[in-house]
Design a protein around this motif. Structure first.
Motif, short mmCIF file in Angstrom:
data_model
loop_
_atom_site.label_atom_id
_atom_site.label_comp_id
_atom_site.label_asym_id
_atom_site.label_seq_id
_atom_site.Cartn_x
_atom_site.Cartn_y
_atom_site.Cartn_z
N LEU A 155 11.26 -56.52 3.36
CA LEU A 155 10.89 -55.15 3.00
C LEU A 155 11.07 -54.83 1.52
CD1 LEU A 155 12.59 -53.30 6.01
CD2 LEU A 155 10.21 -54.04 5.82
N GLY A 156 11.80 -55.68 0.81
CA GLY A 156 12.10 -55.37 -0.57
C GLY A 156 13.40 -54.60 -0.68
N GLY A 157 13.88 -54.42 -1.90
CA GLY A 157 15.14 -53.73 -2.12
C GLY A 157 15.03 -52.25 -1.83
N GLY A 158 16.19 -51.62 -1.63
CA GLY A 158 16.22 -50.20 -1.36
C GLY A 158 17.16 -49.86 -0.23
N PRO A 159 17.26 -48.58 0.10
CA PRO A 159 18.22 -48.16 1.12
C PRO A 159 17.80 -48.48 2.55
CG PRO A 159 17.02 -46.27 0.30
CD PRO A 159 16.60 -47.43 -0.55
N VAL A 160 16.51 -48.68 2.80
CA VAL A 160 16.05 -48.90 4.18
C VAL A 160 16.62 -50.19 4.78
CG1 VAL A 160 14.02 -49.24 5.65
CG2 VAL A 160 13.98 -47.52 3.85
N PRO A 161 16.56 -51.33 4.08
CA PRO A 161 17.18 -52.53 4.66
C PRO A 161 18.67 -52.36 4.95
CG PRO A 161 15.76 -53.13 2.83
CD PRO A 161 15.88 -51.64 2.81
N ALA A 162 19.38 -51.68 4.06
CA ALA A 162 20.81 -51.45 4.29
C ALA A 162 21.01 -50.58 5.52
CB ALA A 162 21.43 -50.79 3.07
N MET A 163 20.21 -49.55 5.67
CA MET A 163 20.34 -48.65 6.81
C MET A 163 20.11 -49.39 8.13
SD MET A 163 17.97 -45.41 7.82
CE MET A 163 16.67 -46.58 8.22
N ILE A 164 19.07 -50.22 8.17
CA ILE A 164 18.76 -50.96 9.39
C ILE A 164 19.87 -51.96 9.70
CG2 ILE A 164 17.13 -52.56 10.47
CD1 ILE A 164 14.92 -51.28 8.81
N ALA A 165 20.33 -52.67 8.68
CA ALA A 165 21.38 -53.68 8.89
C ALA A 165 22.66 -53.05 9.41
CB ALA A 165 21.65 -54.43 7.58
N ILE A 166 23.08 -51.95 8.80
CA ILE A 166 24.31 -51.29 9.24
C ILE A 166 24.12 -50.67 10.62
CG2 ILE A 166 25.98 -49.49 8.68
CD1 ILE A 166 25.34 -49.93 5.75
N SER A 167 22.94 -50.15 10.91
CA SER A 167 22.68 -49.56 12.23
C SER A 167 22.80 -50.60 13.33
CB SER A 167 21.29 -48.93 12.26
OG SER A 167 21.17 -47.89 11.33
N ILE A 168 22.29 -51.80 13.08
CA ILE A 168 22.36 -52.86 14.10
C ILE A 168 23.81 -53.22 14.39
CG2 ILE A 168 21.83 -55.28 14.53
CD1 ILE A 168 19.22 -54.87 13.00
N HIS A 169 24.59 -53.43 13.33
CA HIS A 169 25.99 -53.79 13.53
C HIS A 169 26.77 -52.63 14.18
CE1 HIS A 169 30.12 -55.02 12.55
NE2 HIS A 169 29.65 -56.24 12.52
N THR A 170 26.47 -51.40 13.77
CA THR A 170 27.15 -50.23 14.33
C THR A 170 26.85 -50.08 15.81
OG1 THR A 170 27.09 -49.11 12.19
CG2 THR A 170 27.43 -47.74 14.13
N ALA A 171 25.59 -50.30 16.20
CA ALA A 171 25.23 -50.19 17.61
C ALA A 171 26.00 -51.20 18.46
CB ALA A 171 23.73 -50.39 17.78
N GLY A 172 26.13 -52.42 17.97
CA GLY A 172 26.89 -53.42 18.72
C GLY A 172 28.36 -53.09 18.81
N ALA A 173 28.95 -52.62 17.70
CA ALA A 173 30.38 -52.30 17.71
C ALA A 173 30.67 -51.08 18.57
CB ALA A 173 30.86 -52.07 16.27
N LEU A 174 29.87 -50.01 18.40
CA LEU A 174 30.10 -48.81 19.19
C LEU A 174 29.75 -49.03 20.66
CD1 LEU A 174 28.90 -45.94 16.84
CD2 LEU A 174 31.23 -46.69 17.32
N GLY A 175 28.78 -49.91 20.92
CA GLY A 175 28.47 -50.22 22.32
C GLY A 175 29.67 -50.78 23.04
N LYS A 176 30.44 -51.65 22.37
CA LYS A 176 31.65 -52.21 22.95
C LYS A 176 32.72 -51.14 23.13
CE LYS A 176 34.71 -55.32 24.13
NZ LYS A 176 34.69 -56.00 25.45
N MET A 177 32.93 -50.33 22.10
CA MET A 177 33.96 -49.30 22.18
C MET A 177 33.61 -48.24 23.23
SD MET A 177 34.76 -48.71 18.12
CE MET A 177 35.40 -50.03 17.10
#
Length: 291
Positions: A155-177
Motif C-alpha cells: 500500500l505504500g507508506g502512511g498511517p493505513v498500513p500501521a492501522m491495519i497491522a495494529i488492528s489485526i494484532h489487537t483483535a487476536g489479543a483481545l479475542g483471547k482476553m
C-alpha cells in the motif's frame, strides 16, 4: 498386634521422609542443571552473535551513553526552541493517537466477534470453536511490524498500513482476553432468553454483554495504551505518526537532535497521560472506584 503397628509407624514415617527428601534433592538437581544449560546457551549464543557482528558489542559498550549525551546537550543548548518544536510535531502526535484509537476500535470489534464464537457455551457454531481460537492465536502471534512491512510494500507508506497491522494484532489479543472473561459469564440469563425465543445475537447482546462489558472496556483501554506505543514504533518503518518524524530526526544526526528531544518529550508525555487516564477509568470499571 497393636504394639507391632505402633512400632512400625516410626519406620514408615522415616521412610516417607527420606523418600520426600530424595525427591526434593533430585528436583533441585534437575533445576540446577536446567539453569546451567540455559546460562551456557545464552552465553554461547551471545558470543556467536557478537562475533557475527564483528565483535562490536564490547568495543562499543563504553560509548553507550554518547548518543543520549549528544541529544541532551544539543537540546539544552536550544531549549528556548523546545515549545515551538513541540507545537510543530503536535499534528504527528494527533496522527499517532488516531492510529491507536481506530486500531483499538477495529481490534475490539474483531476481538468481540472471535471471543463470542470461540467460547464454550456461547458459540453459535460449537464445532467451529477450535477454528476461531486458532485464528485468534495466529492474529496475535504475528508481530505488528511484520504485517506493517508487508502492507507498506503493498500500500505504500502512511498511517493505513500501521492501522491495519495494529488492528489485526489487537483483535487476536483481545479475542483471547474477551474469551476468558466470557467463560465466566452466568448462563442462566441465556437460558431464560432462549425460552422466550430470542435469537443468538439477542442472547449475546442482552444476556452476556451486560455481564462482561466492564471487563471488556477495561481490556480495550489497556490495549489502547499499548497501541499508542506500537503506532509510534511502527513509524520507524514508514508508517507515519511521531515515530516517522523521530526516525527522520535521529537519522539526520547532529543539528536536529533538539527535534528528536522534543519528539521524545511529546511522546513520553502522551503515553504517561493516557496511561493515567485509562488506569483511572479501568479501576472504576473493574473495582467501582478510582485509585
Amino acid at each position: 498386634m497393636a504394639e507391632t503397628a505402633f512400632s512400625g509407624a516410626p519406620q514408615n514415617v522415616g521412610s516417607i521422609q527420606s523418600t520426600y527428601m530424595a525427591q526434593v534433592q533430585r528436583r533441585r538437581l534437575y533445576g540446577g542443571l536446567t539453569l546451567l544449560i540455559f546460562v551456557i546457551l545464552m552465553v554461547s549464543g551471545f558470543n556467536i552473535a557478537d562475533d557475527r557482528n564483528a565483535g562490536g558489542f564490547w568495543d562499543g559498550l563504553h560509548q553507550i551513553g554518547d548518543y543520549p549525551a549528544d541529544v541532551l546537550s544539543e537540546a539544552w543548548e536550544k531549549r528556548a526552541e523546545l515549545p515551538a518544536l513541540v507545537f510543530k510535531y503536535f499534528p504527528a502526535l494527533i496522527e499517532t493517537i488516531n492510529i491507536a484509537a481506530v486500531s483499538t476500535l477495529l481490534g475490539a470489534i474483531g476481538g468481540l466477534f472471535l471471543s463470542l464464537h470461540g467460547t464454550r457455551g456461547l458459540a453459535k457454531w460449537p464445532r467451529l470453536i477450535p477454528l476461531f481460537r486458532r485464528i485468534s492465536d495466529i492474529m496475535r502471534a504475528v508481530p505488528e511490524i511484520v504485517v506493517a512491512l508487508v502492507l507498506i510494500f503493498v500500500l505504500g507508506g502512511g498511517p493505513v498500513p500501521a492501522m491495519i497491522a495494529i488492528s489485526i494484532h489487537t483483535a487476536g489479543a483481545l479475542g483471547k482476553m474477551f474469551s476468558e472473561v466470557s467463560e465466566n459469564a452466568d448462563l442462566k440469563p441465556l437460558e431464560g432468553l432462549a425460552s422466550t425465543g430470542a435469537t443468538w445475537s439477542q442472547r449475546m447482546i442482552l444476556g452476556v454483554l451486560p455481564q462482561v462489558a466492564p471487563n471488556y472496556i477495561s481490556y480495550a483501554l489497556l490495549r489502547f495504551e499499548i497501541n499508542i506505543r506500537a503506532s509510534a514504533i511502527l513509524g520507524f518503518v514508514g508508517a507515519g505518526g511521531l515515530g516517522y518524524e523521530l526516525r527522520n530526526a535521529m537519522a539526520w544526526g547532529p543539528g536536529r537532535f533538539d527535534e528528536a528531544a522534543a519528539i521524545f518529550v511529546l511522546l513520553f508525555g502522551t503515553i504517561v497521560f493516557f496511561d493515567q487516564v485509562s488506569s483511572r477509568y479501568r479501576n472504576r470499571l473493574t473495582e467501582g472506584q478510582a485509585q
